[in-house]
Design a protein around this motif. Structure first.
Motif, short mmCIF file in Angstrom:
data_model
loop_
_atom_site.label_atom_id
_atom_site.label_comp_id
_atom_site.label_asym_id
_atom_site.label_seq_id
_atom_site.Cartn_x
_atom_site.Cartn_y
_atom_site.Cartn_z
N LYS A 99 0.83 -1.21 0.00
CA LYS A 99 0.00 0.00 0.00
C LYS A 99 0.86 1.26 0.00
CE LYS A 99 -3.80 2.26 2.46
NZ LYS A 99 -4.85 2.10 3.50
N MET A 100 1.88 1.28 0.83
CA MET A 100 2.71 2.48 0.90
C MET A 100 3.57 2.64 -0.35
SD MET A 100 3.68 2.78 4.93
CE MET A 100 3.91 1.03 5.12
N ASN A 101 3.99 1.53 -0.94
CA ASN A 101 4.69 1.62 -2.21
C ASN A 101 3.79 2.24 -3.27
OD1 ASN A 101 7.00 1.19 -3.84
ND2 ASN A 101 6.08 -0.68 -4.67
N ALA A 102 2.51 1.86 -3.26
CA ALA A 102 1.55 2.44 -4.20
C ALA A 102 1.31 3.91 -3.89
CB ALA A 102 0.24 1.66 -4.16
N MET A 103 1.31 4.28 -2.61
CA MET A 103 1.07 5.67 -2.22
C MET A 103 2.13 6.61 -2.79
SD MET A 103 -0.12 4.98 1.74
CE MET A 103 0.07 6.69 2.30
N VAL A 104 3.35 6.10 -2.99
CA VAL A 104 4.43 6.94 -3.55
C VAL A 104 4.67 6.61 -5.02
CG1 VAL A 104 5.55 7.30 -1.33
CG2 VAL A 104 6.24 5.35 -2.74
N GLY A 105 3.75 5.86 -5.62
CA GLY A 105 3.88 5.53 -7.04
C GLY A 105 5.13 4.74 -7.37
N GLY A 106 5.59 3.93 -6.40
CA GLY A 106 6.80 3.12 -6.63
C GLY A 106 8.09 3.89 -6.46
N ASP A 107 8.02 5.17 -6.16
CA ASP A 107 9.21 6.00 -5.99
C ASP A 107 9.60 5.99 -4.51
OD1 ASP A 107 11.21 7.86 -6.04
OD2 ASP A 107 9.96 9.55 -6.63
N ILE A 108 10.37 4.97 -4.11
CA ILE A 108 10.58 4.79 -2.68
C ILE A 108 11.51 5.82 -2.05
CG2 ILE A 108 10.03 2.33 -2.75
CD1 ILE A 108 13.02 1.77 -2.37
N CYS A 109 12.09 6.69 -2.85
CA CYS A 109 12.84 7.79 -2.24
C CYS A 109 11.89 8.81 -1.61
CB CYS A 109 13.78 8.46 -3.23
SG CYS A 109 12.99 9.50 -4.47
N ARG A 110 10.59 8.64 -1.85
CA ARG A 110 9.57 9.47 -1.18
C ARG A 110 8.94 8.75 0.01
NH1 ARG A 110 8.28 13.98 -4.06
NH2 ARG A 110 8.92 14.02 -6.24
N LEU A 111 9.53 7.62 0.38
CA LEU A 111 9.03 6.80 1.47
C LEU A 111 10.09 6.75 2.56
CD1 LEU A 111 6.71 4.90 2.36
CD2 LEU A 111 7.88 3.06 1.12
N LEU A 112 9.73 7.18 3.77
CA LEU A 112 10.71 7.29 4.85
C LEU A 112 10.46 6.21 5.90
CD1 LEU A 112 10.52 11.17 5.30
CD2 LEU A 112 12.28 9.87 4.07
N PRO A 113 11.37 5.23 6.02
CA PRO A 113 11.21 4.17 7.01
C PRO A 113 11.62 4.66 8.40
CG PRO A 113 13.24 3.84 5.78
CD PRO A 113 12.56 5.04 5.18
N GLY A 114 11.21 3.89 9.42
CA GLY A 114 11.39 4.34 10.79
C GLY A 114 12.73 4.04 11.44
N HIS A 115 13.49 3.04 10.93
CA HIS A 115 14.71 2.64 11.65
C HIS A 115 15.89 2.33 10.74
CE1 HIS A 115 13.07 2.16 15.77
NE2 HIS A 115 11.93 1.88 15.16
N ASP A 116 15.79 2.56 9.46
CA ASP A 116 16.83 2.14 8.52
C ASP A 116 18.11 2.96 8.70
OD1 ASP A 116 18.31 1.27 6.27
OD2 ASP A 116 16.47 0.90 5.16
N PRO A 117 19.26 2.31 8.95
CA PRO A 117 20.52 3.06 9.04
C PRO A 117 20.88 3.80 7.76
CG PRO A 117 20.78 0.84 9.92
CD PRO A 117 19.44 0.88 9.23
#
Length: 269
Positions: free
Chosen positions: A222-240
């Motif tokens: 769902k979140m991948n779809a929310m950013v249209g597959g552009d995961i540089c617009r998706l901010l994870p909570g714990h990724d180093p």
């Protein structure tokens, strides 16, 4: 014209090493994930600041074997935000590392999904495996906010403020929220812990702590779809990798990133 916001990530604690079998389902014990970085966030637009998650209590960080760096409130002051005057705090969910410093915001109203409250005060907590990421003292403090008329329940999806929308993702916790924030580079999804690492979306790799496995996996899609597959617009909570990919605003005394500008375009990918 849509109101835009700055998003600052506050890296307040780290777990420098964490093997994959303690991080992902079916993880290889010989694979190192790079550890976890722990964040609080603040959204800033004009004279308004919205804190997203308070971070953990220092004594719990140390007791649980993580490395304490600095209090998130120190970063807020660096950014010109006085915690004593913050009016809005969104709790993405109620795990110990996100709700450990509620008292730092004495004037704030707090906001949380209603399913999260149902989970932390109901039969879910009779199961040790579901109770593990929560701490009873913090759950009681959240209930206390309700009795003080300082807690508002968010239901489903909606708009919190102009340019800030919330989405119920669930999965990792019953009421896990993600936020879609309008920025100068377009909408950015602050997943908080709906996604801990980018690879959860890239590989559909299931994080080891969850309330509902299928819902968590569906949330990745769902979140991948929310950013249209552009995961540089998706901010994870714990990724180093967050601290390597986004501009640093302020550093800790050891030189490691403390405050990150998450509404800017990534400096690398």
């Amino acid at each position: 014209m849509t109101q835009t916001w700055k998003i600052y990530g506050i890296r307040y604690t780290v777990q420098p090493s964490r093997p994959a079998h303690m991080t992902f389902m079916f993880g290889d014990p010989n694979e190192e994930t790079g550890g976890l970085d722990y964040y609080s966030w603040v959204l800033v637009s004009n004279d308004r600041a919205i804190v997203v998650d308070t971070g953990a209590a220092e004594h719990k960080v140390r007791k649980l074997g993580r490395t304490w760096l600095q209090a998130p409130t120190t970063a807020l002051k660096t950014l010109g935000v006085d915690p004593a005057n913050v009016e809005d705090v969104i709790l993405s969910h109620a795990h110990w590392d996100h709700v450990g410093d509620l008292k730092a915001y004495p004037k704030a109203k707090f906001y949380m999904n209603d399913l999260e409250m149902e989970s932390i005060t109901g039969p879910d907590m009779s199961y040790h495996v579901l109770r593990e990421p929560y701490h009873g003292d913090e759950a009681a403090e959240i209930v206390g906010l309700c009795y003080e008329d300082r807690l508002t329940f968010l239901q489903g999806d909606g708009t919190f403020a102009p340019g800030v929308d919330y989405t119920l993702i669930g999965g990792h916790s019953a009421g896990q929220l993600a936020l879609t924030v309008a920025t100068d580079r377009g909408p950015v999804v602050l997943a908080t812990d709906a996604i801990h690492f980018w690879q959860e979306v890239e590989q559909e790799r299931a994080f080891l702590i969850f309330h509902d496995l299928r819902q968590m996996l569906a949330g990745y899609r769902k979140m991948n779809a929310m950013v249209g597959g552009d995961i540089c617009r998706l901010l994870p909570g714990h990724d180093p990798l967050v601290k390597e990919r986004y501009p640093v605003v302020e550093r800790h005394a050891d030189g490691s990133p403390f405050i990150l500008d998450l509404c800017a375009a990534p400096t690398s990918w």
